[in-house]
Each structure stands twice: as structure tokens, then as C-alpha cells.
Write an enzyme that holds these catalytic residues in place. Structure first.
Site, PDB file in Angstrom:
ATOM      1  N   ALA A 501     -14.321   6.271 -24.874  1.00 61.72           N
ATOM      2  CA  ALA A 501     -13.786   5.114 -24.149  1.00 61.72           C
ATOM      3  C   ALA A 501     -13.035   5.533 -22.884  1.00 61.72           C
ATOM      4  CB  ALA A 501     -12.866   4.311 -25.068  1.00 61.72           C
ATOM      5  N   ASP A 502     -12.463   6.735 -22.880  1.00 60.66           N
ATOM      6  CA  ASP A 502     -11.689   7.171 -21.709  1.00 60.66           C
ATOM      7  C   ASP A 502     -12.566   7.779 -20.616  1.00 60.66           C
ATOM      8  OD1 ASP A 502     -12.437   9.572 -22.800  1.00 60.66           O
ATOM      9  OD2 ASP A 502     -10.393  10.367 -22.996  1.00 60.66           O
ATOM     10  N   GLY A 503     -13.901   7.752 -20.821  1.00 55.59           N
ATOM     11  CA  GLY A 503     -14.795   8.270 -19.786  1.00 55.59           C
ATOM     12  C   GLY A 503     -15.220   9.705 -20.012  1.00 55.59           C
ATOM     13  N   THR A 504     -14.579  10.388 -20.948  1.00 54.94           N
ATOM     14  CA  THR A 504     -15.031  11.746 -21.251  1.00 54.94           C
ATOM     15  C   THR A 504     -16.346  11.667 -22.019  1.00 54.94           C
ATOM     16  OG1 THR A 504     -13.715  11.766 -23.274  1.00 54.94           O
ATOM     17  CG2 THR A 504     -12.710  12.718 -21.292  1.00 54.94           C
ATOM     18  N   ARG A 578     -13.628  11.499 -13.294  1.00 55.86           N
ATOM     19  CA  ARG A 578     -12.710  12.469 -13.886  1.00 55.86           C
ATOM     20  C   ARG A 578     -12.728  13.839 -13.242  1.00 55.86           C
ATOM     21  NH1 ARG A 578     -10.721  10.401 -18.520  1.00 55.86           N
ATOM     22  NH2 ARG A 578      -9.752  12.416 -18.929  1.00 55.86           N
TER      23      ARG A 578
END
Ligand code: CA
Length: 674
Positions: A501-504, A578
Site C-alpha cells: 500500500a505504501d508503494g514499495t 520512491r
């Protein structure tokens, strides 16, 4: 006569990063546009206005890559392997470059042409590659002495570097080369139109004498266990000016006496990539009505594809299949020595003395799944602007296309990943393989073709690179056999991919293999229930993420597969949001393998010589001792501390291929899914 150029590992087997001495020097004097034949300027991003968000991202990254202050290019406009100088993977220095990097430059400029409508940079990229990475006539001066009925003198490959030099054995007959005459007839020259694979752009080793410009070099020569850490870098033109009394020749090849000579090794995946890029350039330019602007370059790509057929032949032009005795195996005639795959290399060489000439050529017996390029084979056989001029070039590529798709089907594991490859020369010396070894047209399953240190079958990047070409091919055609392979591969890859969910995100890094495929039966392909892959560890590597995202993008565009589309977007958004920095997109990587800076380099007892800078070469040599220039590198203290017992050093590398592939993935996403 003479032979034994050899395998090289693919640049980029490991991944990534940092900013450096020479890069910093370039910063002080921004380069004029006129110094950059490939067309990079200090403010390239301003050259185009994007229509969409992802196209703008392409232009933003393109601008960083081509900004002369960022250190990706030499003053001649040659793309370095990486901005950073201290990096060891397939190249042993970051300011070396590879045919791979040139091929990515050509592809990058093709996409720039699509987005901007300016095709001058694509043409210039091909020209700079041709100028610096395809040997000139003066650099391959004795091809006219080549005898196609006796292409090369046999010398077997050996398991360990310590078994070298390998003795030449003229009693073992090579087959005949069936394409030399038609190539000469088509192009009016004896010279080869193909890239050498490795270049010392800044003349760090000094084989270029007082020159500052690029110099052809080579490293790998001594069989599957010779990792980059065990190589002895040497010039492609050995005038006996450095090394020992015979230059470097007698480290690799055993002979009664030695003559001054030149020799080059081609990396077929890179030349095929250049052809692939030329295809897209032509498609995209045609959509703008500008195909005439690049017609000359596209014709050169077709010519490169014609010569690339040397990669389809057994190393010594022996017959394909059941070739398990160097003396007994039949020398090939006609095309019986062609496996029709993109093998690991082809190579050519000869005497420097133009009045006492001889020359040789070899193919390669070892083929790896990761090197195949069905898109290139398709366009060289079916796309008129890329049709080779030779008599049988087109039909050879048509046969290669079919054979490559069969190869993927044969190598596809029960899970879906593609296994290593096949060889026509077990152990590189036509040895007898273990009984029961699976076969493909009489060649033998080779779990890790060409190199074992590290094994060539474990890097997920080869999966992504290779299947991206399959995905492009499936996008352009309706080949159901290829589509079945791709469906199964994508399902496996997606099942091993996590987007948070955090883009990682993470996807496979290192693969482990067991079992082997069924014997190949073209009429009744097996299910390979005994061939298995597992994932040893996962990564967020940005270059491989881009290649993987591009695979999914082409696949989703052709199939409507929604998870492939959403995963492609998630990977591209993740790395963009990121991992951007001033120079591009990069993540730190720990390099525990840098302990091998102190690895011994095998040199036979009694052999003594010197590198151009005076570093001794003898039985006490190590990787670092014959590369003392590394002690002056800005990053050396990190390695030195590690070798002294300190922590594993971390680097954030900006590899040219990776940055270009990220930009390309953004451009392709904009084209197909945005
Ligand atoms: Ca080794």
C-alpha cells in the site's frame, strides 16, 4: 587459425549505484551539443512537451540521463556502463562500456523520436555506435585472408581457469562457414558489421597509450568458473606491448609460437536489441510520416542483423546434435552447423600483419534462454524495411524465430519461469554429457550455460529482459505458441510479486533450479513436470523492475489482463515516487561480493608480465593488484574498510541500461496503457 575468445557474462547480472571522480570532472565543463554526436544536450527535457503524465515522466528522466552534467556520457558522447566508476559485475569498471549500453542508447533515442518527432538523435546514436563499437577496416585488417572452409583452429574449453592456456589442436576439423561468401557478396566487404562487447572508454587500463579516448578490451577467456574477479583484462589488438613476451596470448591459448593479432567478441543480445530498437523507430517514425528520415539507419540495422547470424552457428561449425566427441563429430556443411538460436557470442580475429595474413571466425555452441529475441527474428524475417540483403538472411531469421519459440517452450518450468539453455558442446569440448540429459534437436540441456560463478540461470533480470521481447512479439503478432509461453510466465511472475500500500514492491531476484525438461518433441511438446524453479530472494531493483513492467505493459495491451496492467503501473509508480534522485532512479545495494577484490587471479607459475601502468602480472596477482588504479577511486575507502573487516559496503549505482530501461518503460506505458 588461433581462437579462443570467449564467453562474457552479461552486464547487469547484479544490480546498481554512485557519483564519482571522472563524473565530477565532467561537471566542471558542461559539454557543447556539438561534442555529443548522440544528441544529448544539457537541457534535453526542454526539447519536448509531453501530452500525458507518463510521457512527461519519460521526458523528465530522459532529461536527467542526457544532461551532460550528470556524468552518463564521455566527452565523445559514449554512454558509460554507469555514472559511478567503482563497480564490478560483468564490466570490471564503471567507465567501461558495453555493446549493451550502446543498444540501450539507440532504443532510448528511438523513444525520444516518438515523443518529440525529432529523429536526428536516433540517427546520431546509431552513428556513434558504428564509429566507436564496430571495428573499422583498419581495426580488422586481415579478413580477406579468411578461409570459410577452415573457420578456426580448435581449442577446448576447460572447467577451471587453472587449466589454461588451452592447447590449440589442429587435428580436430571444424566445419565450413556457409554465410561468409553471401555476406561478402551482399555488402562488398570482408569485414564484419557487428559490435565488440567491451570498451575502456576512459582508457583507464592504458592500452590506448597516451590517448584519452575509447579502447577495445576484453576480459573473460577461461571457461565457466572464471568470474569477473578472476579475469586478466587485455587489449583486443595484442601487439605484445604489454603483458609478457607474447602479450597476453599465452595466458589463454597454447601454441608453438605467437603472432601479433586482433580479435573481437560480439554479444548477440545487444546487437539484437539494436535491431529491435530500429524496428520501433521505424514504426513510430512511420506514424509521423517521417520514416524517410531514418531509412539509412534502419538499413544498417538490417545489415547488423545479417551478420548476427554468426551467433546461430556452433563454435567450430560442427553439426548440430549428438556432437559428443571432438574428433568423431561431423564437421558441418551448409547450414547443418546452425542451431538457429542466439548463442552467447560470436567472435572473429586475425593477424595484424597485412602481408602475412590469416583470420578466423567462430560461432558459439552455448545458448541461454535470456539472450533470445523473437521480436528481432520476426522483423528481420518479415518486416520489409529490415530485410537483410544476403541470399539466405531472411530465411535463416524465419527459421530462428520458430526455433526460439520452441526453445522457450522446451525451457519453461512447471511453474512458468524459463530455465537456462542448451549446448552443442558439453563442457565446451564436445564431451559426453551424463546419460539421460534432456535434448533439444540433439543438443543437451545446460542448466547454467556459459558461466557458473555465479550460475547464469539465477538472475531474474534475464527472465524479464527475455520475456519482454516475447511480449513485444506477441503484441505485434498472433503467434499462439508464444502466447502460451507468455501466459504461463506472467502468471508465475505475478504470483511472486508483491505491491504494498505504501508503494514499495518486490519481485524475484535470485532463482534456484532443479530437475530438467522433457526431451523436446516438436510434434508433441512435454509438460516439463520434472523441471522446477523456486525463488531464493526478492528485490526492488529499479532496472529489472522497468524491464518487468514493460513486459507486463505489452502483455496487458495485447490481452486485456487487468492485473498485469495494474502491476505494471504499480511498479512504475513505486520506483518513480520512491526512488528518484538527482541523477535518475536508483536504490542502494549492498555488495558483499566486493570481498572478492582480493581474489587471486590465476597466472601460471613462471609467467611474468606487466599491465600498462606497471602493475605486475604473475602467480601472486589478485583482482586488485592488477588494477591498482582502483586505489585512487573516490569509493575505494569503502572497499578497503570492508576488506579490513568492516561492514559490507553499500552503493547506489546509476547504470545506463537501467536508467534507459526505466525511461523506456514509462514511454511504453504512456503509449499503450495510459
Ligand atoms: Ca571461479
Amino acid at each position: 587459425m588461433r581462437a579462443l575468445p570467449d564467453p562474457h557474462e552479461s552486464p547487469g547480472q547484479f544490480s546498481r549505484r554512485r557519483l564519482l571522480a571522472l563524473g565530477a570532472a565532467a561537471l566542471a565543463t558542461p559539454l557543447a551539443v556539438s561534442l555529443n554526436p548522440a544528441g544529448q544536450s544539457a537541457h534535453a527535457a526542454s526539447a519536448g512537451v509531453a501530452a500525458t503524465e507518463y510521457e512527461q515522466r519519460f521526458l523528465d528522466l530522459y532529461g536527467k540521463i542526457t544532461d551532460s552534467a550528470n556524468g552518463y556520457f564521455s566527452p565523445d558522447g559514449i554512454p558509460y556502463h554507469s555514472v559511478e566508476t567503482l563497480i564490478v559485475e560483468a564490466p570490471d569498471h564503471g567507465h567501461e562500456t558495453t555493446s549493451e549500453a550502446y543498444s540501450y542508447l539507440i532504443w532510448l533515442q528511438a523513444m525520444y523520436g516518438k515523443v518529440s518527432g525529432d529523429w536526428s538523435r536516433f540517427n546520431a546514436a546509431w552513428e556513434i555506435m558504428e564509429q566507436f563499437m564496430i571495428p573499422t577496416h583498419a581495426q580488422q585488417p586481415t579478413n580477406s585472408f579468411y578461409n570459410a572452409s577452415k573457420p578456426a583452429t580448435y581449442a577446448g574449453e576447460h572447467d577451471l581457469p587453472s587449466a589454461y592456456p588451452s592447447q590449440l589442436d589442429p587435428s580436430i576439423a571444424a566445419g565450413s562457414d556457409p554465410i561468409a561468401a553471401e555476406l561478402k557478396s551482399a555488402y562488398g566487404t570482408d569485414d564484419i558489421y557487428g559490435m565488440h562487447w567491451l570498451q575502456d572508454v576512459d582508457n583507464v587500463y592504458g592500452y590506448g597509450g597516451g590517448a584519452t579516448g575509447p579502447v577495445y578490451i576484453n576480459t573473460f577467456q577461461r571457461g565457466p568458473q572464471e568470474s569477473v574477479w578472476e579475469t586478466v583484462p587485455h587489449p583486443t589488438r595484442d601487439e605484445f606491448a604489454h603483458g609478457g613476451p607474447n602479450g597476453y596470448l599465452d595466458l589463454f591459448t597454447g601454441d608453438a609460437s605467437y603472432a601479433r593479432q586482433w580479435k573481437y567478441t560480439n554479444a548477440p543480445d545487444a546487437d539484437a536489441r539494436a535491431v529491435q530498437a530500429a524496428y520501433w523507430a521505424h514504426v513510430w517514425a512511420s506514424a509521423q510520416g517521417k520514416e524517410g528520415e531514418i531509412a539509412g539507419t534502419v538499413a544498417k540495422a538490417a545489415k547488423m542483423g545479417d551478420y548476427l547470424r554468426y551467433a546461430m552457428f556452433d563454435k567450430y561449425f560442427k553439426q548440430i546434435g549428438d556432437c559428443t566427441d571432438p574428433s568423431g563429430c561431423t564437421p558441418g556443411s551448409g547450414k547443418s552447423s546452425s542451431h538457429y538460436l542466439l548463442s552467447w557470442y560470436y567472435a572473429w580475429g586475425g593477424a595484424t600483419d597485412t602481408s602475412a595474413g590469416w583470420a578466423w571466425r567462430i560461432g558459439c555452441s552455448h545458448s541461454h534462454g535470456g539472450y533470445q529475441n523473437p521480436l528481432a527474428a520476426h522483423v528481420l524475417s518479415s518486416y520489409a524495411p529490415l530485410q537483410p540483403k544476403s541470399a539466405t538472411g531472411k530465411e535463416d531469421w524465419a527459421k530462428s524465430l520458430t526455433r526460439q519459440i520452441e526453445f522457450y517452450r522446451w525451457l519453461q518450468s512447471a511453474e512458468g519461469a524459463i530455465a537456462g539453455g542448451a549446448t552443442n558442446s558439453w563442457r565446451g569440448r564436445y564431451a559426453e554429457p551424463p546419460s539421460g540429459t534432456a535434448t533439444f534437436y540433439g543438443m543437451h540441456y545446460d542448466e547454467k550455460p556459459v558461466y557458473h560463478d555465479p550460475p547464469s540461470n539465477q538472475w531474474f533480470g534475464f527472465q524479464a529482459w527475455s520475456m519482454e521481447r516475447v511480449a513485444e512479439y506477441c503484441h505485434e503478432t498472433d503467434d499462439t505458441d508464444a502466447r502460451v509461453v507468455l501466459d504461463r510466465w506472467v502468471a508465475w511472475a505475478l504470483s511472486e510479486t508483491t505491491v504494498n500500500a505504501d508503494g514499495t514492491y518486490s519481485f524475484p531476484s535470485t532463482l534456484r533450479w532443479s530437475g530438467q525438461p522433457d526431451d523436446w518433441d516438436p510434434a508433441n511438446p512435454g509438460g516439463n513436470a520434472g523441471l522446477h524453479v523456486s525463488v531464493a530472494d526478492y528485490t526492488d531493483d529499479v532496472g529489472v523492475a522497468a524491464a518487468y513492467a514493460k513486459t507486463l505493459t505489452y502483455y496487458a495491451a495485447a490481452s486485456g489482463h487487468t492485473k498485469a496492467a495494474s502491476t505494471a503501473k504499480a511498479l512504475l509508480d513505486g520506483l518513480w515516487e520512491r526512488y528518484q534522485d538527482d541523477l535518475g532512479v536508483a536504490v542502494p545495494e549492498e555488495r558483499a561480493d566486493y570481498r572478492r577484490f582480493s581474489d587471486p587471479v590465476y597466472v601460471p607459475g613462471g609467467w611474468s608480465g606487466t599491465m600498462p601502468n606497471g602493475d605486475p602480472v604473475d602467480s601472486s596477482s589478485t583482482f586488485a593488484s592488477i588494477r591498482s588504479f582502483y586505489q585512487d577511486d573516490e569509493d575505494w575507502p569503502k572497499v578497503e574498510a570492508y576488506l579490513g573487516g568492516g561492514p559490507v559496503p553499500s552503493f547506489t549505482y546509476h547504470r545506463f541500461w537501467a536508467q534507459a530501461d526505466i525511461a523506456l518503460a514509462l514511454g511504453v506505458y504512456a503509449e499503450l496503457l495510459e
